[in-house]
Design a protein around this motif. Structure first.
Motif, PDB file in Angstrom:
ATOM      1  N   ALA A   1     -27.899   4.072 -77.364  1.00 20.43           N
ATOM      2  CA  ALA A   1     -27.357   3.083 -78.174  1.00 20.43           C
ATOM      3  C   ALA A   1     -27.884   1.801 -78.656  1.00 20.43           C
ATOM      4  N   PRO A   2     -28.899   1.948 -77.778  1.00 25.29           N
ATOM      5  CA  PRO A   2     -29.903   0.445 -78.085  1.00 25.29           C
ATOM      6  C   PRO A   2     -31.134   0.883 -78.993  1.00 25.29           C
ATOM      7  N   VAL A   3     -31.580   2.083 -78.898  1.00 24.03           N
ATOM      8  CA  VAL A   3     -32.104   1.940 -80.203  1.00 24.03           C
ATOM      9  C   VAL A   3     -31.734   2.132 -81.690  1.00 24.03           C
ATOM     10  N   HIS A   4     -30.399   2.607 -81.682  1.00 28.02           N
ATOM     11  CA  HIS A   4     -29.411   3.254 -82.711  1.00 28.02           C
ATOM     12  C   HIS A   4     -29.476   1.680 -83.340  1.00 28.02           C
ATOM     13  N   GLN A   5     -28.594   0.917 -82.671  1.00 24.06           N
ATOM     14  CA  GLN A   5     -28.431  -0.479 -83.220  1.00 24.06           C
ATOM     15  C   GLN A   5     -29.519  -1.576 -83.481  1.00 24.06           C
TER      16      GLN A   5
END
Length: 282
Positions: free
Chosen positions: A155-159
């Protein structure tokens, strides 16, 4: 030697861990008859099976590729919460989203997980992204074994806007192509290398042990779709045998990769890669 060249592409093997997985063969690979492990002991020990203990050995490693002026990581291991210097990359490939393939996608900065490679594009199979996203309510076989992995490593790299969610096939450059290879997980993928006369295929968790080359219908205990995993394994190993391609799994210890040939309706190992084998003392 931890670096080889295939055509115009350089491959470097980066080790994170090698040793026992604290699982016996009949637990890890329940579909392989016990006697076959004994019959193939000369092939398996010491790199893939601990002598005298009947415990499977495995590697956690990342493959670093240099192709067409770019640096590409294939899977990012387990990772941890330690800060480290940020070494930038152009592309990060997650063959699938199990805990031991996405760990260094991010690192802990204070109390936040942030992309380890702030200028990289993270290539993530859309089917796995959707399957492991807890908002979609799937009940994976791995259960708690993959708990919080999506939240801290995906999720952090997607966000951050750094993901490219692909499906079917994705051409990275002239010599590197990603293809869907479902079975182990819904979005499992393989990376095929074609450069000059050389061929290779990075197969992720399509197989964890050389016994799955000899017994291609045998799954690990972690395969979400057993029949799909068998079909995909046979298809990819068949392509590798027919094209003299080096098969490069994520977790193979020893020399890390193998050339395969057809052996009736199964496969055999023709030879090992020139990578130096891991040992317990490394």
């Amino acid at each position: 030697m931890e670096q080889i060249e295939l055509g115009n592409i350089t491959i470097t093997r980066v080790r994170e861990y090698y040793g026992s997985v604290e699982m016996t063969p009949d637990t890890f690979f329940p579909e392989i008859p016990k006697e076959l492990w004994a019959d193939n002991a000369p092939l398996l020990t010491p790199h893939f099976l601990e002598p005298g203990t009947n415990i499977v050995n495995s590697a956690i490693q990342t493959w670093l590729l240099r192709s067409e002026g770019r640096t590409i990581l294939v899977d990012t291991g387990v990772g941890n919460h330690k800060e480290r210097p940020v070494l930038d990359r152009d592309i990060v490939v997650n063959t699938h989203l199990h805990i031991d393939h996405v760990g260094w996608n991010t690192y802990l900065d204070g109390r936040s997980w942030v992309p380890t490679f702030p200028n990289a594009t993270y290539l993530i199979p859309k089917d796995d992204f959707d399957f492991w996203n807890p908002e979609n309510g799937h009940k994976p076989l791995l259960g708690r074994g993959n708990q919080n992995v999506f939240e801290d490593s995906v999720a952090p790299v997607h966000q951050a806007g750094q993901t490219l969610l692909w499906a079917g096939t994705h051409q990275i450059d002239a010599g590197l192509r990603l293809d869907a290879a479902p079975g182990h997980t819904p979005g499992s993928s393989v990376l095929t290398l074609t450069s000059g006369p050389d061929r290779a295929v990075f197969v992720g968790d399509l197989l964890h042990n050389p016994m799955q080359i000899l017994e291609p219908d045998a799954n690990s205990c972690f395969c979400e779709d057993p029949s799909g995993a068998r079909a995909t394994r046979r298809r990819v190993l068949g392509w590798a045998a027919d094209h003299n391609a080096l098969v490069i799994p994520a977790h193979l210890g020893g020399h890390g990769a193998a050339e395969v040939v057809r052996d009736g309706n199964k496969f055999a190992i023709k030879g090992w890669s020139p990578f130096s084998p891991f040992t317990e003392q490394d």
